[in-house]
Design a protein around this motif. Structure first.
Motif, mmCIF file in Angstrom:
data_model
loop_
_atom_site.group_PDB
_atom_site.id
_atom_site.type_symbol
_atom_site.label_atom_id
_atom_site.label_comp_id
_atom_site.label_asym_id
_atom_site.label_seq_id
_atom_site.Cartn_x
_atom_site.Cartn_y
_atom_site.Cartn_z
ATOM 1 N N VAL A 165 43.460 60.876 61.811
ATOM 2 C CA VAL A 165 42.707 62.032 61.322
ATOM 3 C C VAL A 165 43.108 62.763 60.293
ATOM 4 O O VAL A 165 44.236 63.327 60.228
ATOM 5 C CB VAL A 165 42.881 63.015 62.709
ATOM 6 N N THR A 166 42.248 62.240 59.310
ATOM 7 C CA THR A 166 42.783 62.711 57.654
ATOM 8 C C THR A 166 43.069 63.911 57.508
ATOM 9 O O THR A 166 42.168 64.894 57.973
ATOM 10 C CB THR A 166 41.645 61.932 56.854
ATOM 11 N N GLU A 167 43.986 64.253 56.561
ATOM 12 C CA GLU A 167 44.332 65.756 56.160
ATOM 13 C C GLU A 167 43.855 65.908 55.044
ATOM 14 O O GLU A 167 43.971 65.369 53.932
ATOM 15 C CB GLU A 167 45.880 66.030 56.432
ATOM 16 N N PRO A 168 43.367 67.175 54.736
ATOM 17 C CA PRO A 168 43.026 67.595 53.282
ATOM 18 C C PRO A 168 44.255 68.004 52.777
ATOM 19 O O PRO A 168 45.184 68.571 53.230
ATOM 20 C CB PRO A 168 42.097 68.790 53.750
ATOM 21 N N LEU A 169 44.197 67.892 51.294
ATOM 22 C CA LEU A 169 45.196 68.369 50.452
ATOM 23 C C LEU A 169 44.428 69.480 49.458
ATOM 24 O O LEU A 169 43.776 69.228 48.825
ATOM 25 C CB LEU A 169 45.842 67.251 49.556
ATOM 26 N N ILE A 170 44.550 70.680 49.758
ATOM 27 C CA ILE A 170 44.086 71.673 48.952
ATOM 28 C C ILE A 170 44.983 72.198 47.973
ATOM 29 O O ILE A 170 46.089 72.434 48.183
ATOM 30 C CB ILE A 170 43.528 72.593 49.789
#
Ligand code: TRP
Length: 356
Positions: A197-202
């Motif tokens: 469940v891929t995480e965003p990098l903001i």
């Protein structure tokens, strides 16, 4: 959406193999080869690509298949594809350490995308705001590809089981969809944890760069006025002229962050300054508080030319050496396929596709 910093604690990100190599995970990101790259693309995406390469295993993809969801001139598509790859390199991405490649050359993206077309629900796709914006009023006439676009994007990410994706504000919804697809696939095929469940990098300051002519509109390659944006290939004169002409208001520079927020044109220029200088915006506001815009603009011009000039020049140089850019892309394709091939084979087995 959870903060990127909590990713290490997420249960099914397949992080152990990365941690064993001293890495935090695997990154995939994509940029469309449509139109000129501008400051917004640079600060919001491409500059960060280079900054991630020490901490993550990185794959950077020129998404030519996404580009043709709106018709593209074939000759231009090929040269724009090289131009994006050149921009990655010029921004400091090391093509030997990371994979820089074009999407269409790794057929596993399209193969997985079909399976995801069968996982994603029409109801999910109907909620995608980017489709609504791009299709406009004549939705009946939009390509089927434009509608399916986010499922292909999910495939771009998950064909590598990427754990993290650096995204701008505007792509957050597509990343949510990617997560939904991963979860539904894992459930439907009784394969818990198969896809992460891929995480965003903001990223912080100036992930949203606004038009120089209207601080309430995003900087965009489709704005008819070239004065609304700074292109990565603009020379020092063009940069200076565009900043000089950038819209401001009749007051002196804002005194506080709250004041700046109410003045979108000033706020945008301050955000650009802070991002280019790698400083906190509040600090920049403090430095120029109450001064004249002309003084601030002179400082901004000097900074922009110093930071962007070398990137633009390196891009121009690389564009004259397409053989080199192509060799970087070929090496990237090879690296990417070495990861994607076995994952696709696993997916095919999981789905029940016969290998006769
Ligand atoms: N949709 C992205 C954009 O328009 C481009 C993109 C395609 C992308 N595939 C991706 C971004 C995978 C991140 C990860 O900006």
């Amino acid at each position: 959406m959870p903060d990127a910093n909590t990713a290490a604690a997420a249960p099914n990100l397949h992080l152990a193999p990365y941690q064993a190599r001293g890495l935090k995970g695997r990154i995939l990101s994509g940029v469309q080869p449509t139109g000129n790259l501008h400051l917004g693309n640079y600060l919001g995406a491409i500059r960060n690509f280079a900054r991630l390469q020490g901490d993550y295993e990185c794959l950077y993809c020129v998404v030519d298949m996404h580009a043709i969801t709106l018709w593209q001139d074939p000759k231009e598509l090929a040269s724009q594809t090289r131009e994006i790859a050149a921009a990655f390199l010029a921004a400091g991405v090391d093509g030997a350490r990371n994979a820089i490649f074009n999407q269409s050359a790794v057929p596993e993206h399209a193969q997985l995308a079909w399976i995801f077309n069968c996982v994603a629900r029409v109801g999910w796709m109907n909620r995608m705001t980017q489709f609504k914006e791009k299709a406009g009023k004549d939705r009946e006439n939009a390509s089927l590809g434009l509608y399916a676009y986010p499922a292909l994007m999910a495939a771009d990410i998950l064909i590598y089981k990427a754990t993290h994706v650096p995204v701008g504000e505007d792509q957050k919804q597509h990343l949510e969809l990617t997560r939904d697809i991963a979860i539904k696939f894992n459930n439907d095929y009784h394969a818990p944890g198969f896809f992460p469940v891929t995480e965003p990098l903001i990223f912080g300051a100036a992930t949203r760069v606004m038009s120089l002519r209207d601080g309430t509109k995003k900087m965009s390659k489709s704005d008819p006025s070239d004065f609304s944006r700074i292109n990565l290939t603009d020379d020092a004169d063009a940069i200076a002229q565009k900043i000089r002409r950038a819209k401001t208001d009749p007051h002196p520079m804002p005194e506080t962050a709250a004041d700046a927020e109410k003045r979108p044109d000033a706020d945008n220029l301050l955000g650009i300054y802070a991002a280019l200088a790698d400083r906190a915006k509040d600090e920049v506001i403090g430095e120029f508080a109450g001064k004249q815009f002309s003084e601030f603009k002179a400082a901004l011009t000097e900074l922009a030319v110093a930071r962007l000039g070398p990137v633009g020049a390196e891009m121009q140089r690389l564009m004259k050496d397409p053989g080199h850019v192509d060799s970087v892309l070929r090496a990237g394709v090879e690296k990417a396929r070495a990861i994607a091939g076995p994952i696709l084979a696993d997916v095919y087995r999981t789905v029940g596709f016969l290998k006769p």
